[in-house]
Design a protein around this motif. Structure first.
Motif, short mmCIF file in Angstrom:
data_model
loop_
_atom_site.label_atom_id
_atom_site.label_comp_id
_atom_site.label_asym_id
_atom_site.label_seq_id
_atom_site.Cartn_x
_atom_site.Cartn_y
_atom_site.Cartn_z
N HIS A 188 0.85 -1.19 0.00
CA HIS A 188 0.00 0.00 0.00
C HIS A 188 0.88 1.23 0.00
N PRO A 189 1.31 1.69 -1.21
CA PRO A 189 2.19 2.86 -1.24
C PRO A 189 1.51 4.06 -0.59
N ARG A 190 2.16 4.59 0.46
CA ARG A 190 1.53 5.67 1.21
C ARG A 190 1.78 7.03 0.55
N HIS A 191 2.78 7.10 -0.32
CA HIS A 191 3.11 8.40 -0.91
C HIS A 191 2.67 8.49 -2.36
N HIS A 192 1.68 7.71 -2.67
CA HIS A 192 1.16 7.62 -4.03
C HIS A 192 0.84 9.00 -4.62
N GLU A 193 0.10 9.80 -3.86
CA GLU A 193 -0.33 11.11 -4.38
C GLU A 193 0.86 12.03 -4.61
N LYS A 194 1.81 11.95 -3.70
CA LYS A 194 3.00 12.80 -3.83
C LYS A 194 3.76 12.47 -5.12
N VAL A 195 3.91 11.17 -5.42
CA VAL A 195 4.64 10.74 -6.61
C VAL A 195 3.89 11.18 -7.87
N VAL A 196 2.57 10.99 -7.88
CA VAL A 196 1.78 11.39 -9.05
C VAL A 196 1.88 12.90 -9.25
#
Ligand SMILES: [Zn+2]
Length: 135
Positions: A111-119
């Protein structure tokens, strides 16, 4: 131009004190290396003879001193200029491979927690470089 009078004139090199031989000089138009041909006497040499002596040593004798080439520049003419954009594109390609590898590892997390940051980073970059948001 009359070919009969179109003989190349060679510049005379500065002589050491006491040396009165004529000394003809050729300077490479590319690198400034110089070579001299000495006359044994104080009299001049026919320019055809001087030319022959330089050619014997591997020089290219041009129509004037802007076209003379030393032996190493005769052997290694300048390479055609490479498109400067290509090495950059190759570097970008390598960087993208590294980025893809990183993103691949990122996606393998449960469950990547930094998904939004990377996008957001990727969209922001795309927008800065190409002027529109990634679709
Ligand atoms: Zn040279």
């Amino acid at each position: 131009v009359d070919l009969m009078t179109d003989e190349r004139q060679f510049d005379l090199a500065r002589n050491p004190v006491g040396d009165h031989r004529k000394r003809f000089i050729l300077v490479c138009a590319r690198c400034g290396v110089a070579a001299t041909v000495n006359s044994n006497k104080t009299s001049s040499l026919p320019s055809g003879v001087v030319r022959g002596k330089f050619v014997e040593r591997g020089w290219f004798v041009g129509q004037d001193n802007k076209h003379d080439l030393c032996p190493s520049h005769v052997k290694h003419p300048p390479k055609p200029i490479r498109d400067p954009e290509l090495p950059l594109v190759e570097r970008i390609e390598k960087s993208i491979q590294v980025l893809e590898q990183g993103l691949g590892e990122f996606l393998q997390l449960d469950h990547p927690r930094h998904h939004e940051k990377v996008v957001a980073m990727l969209s922001g970059f795309h927008e800065r470089v190409f002027g529109s948001p990634a679709s």
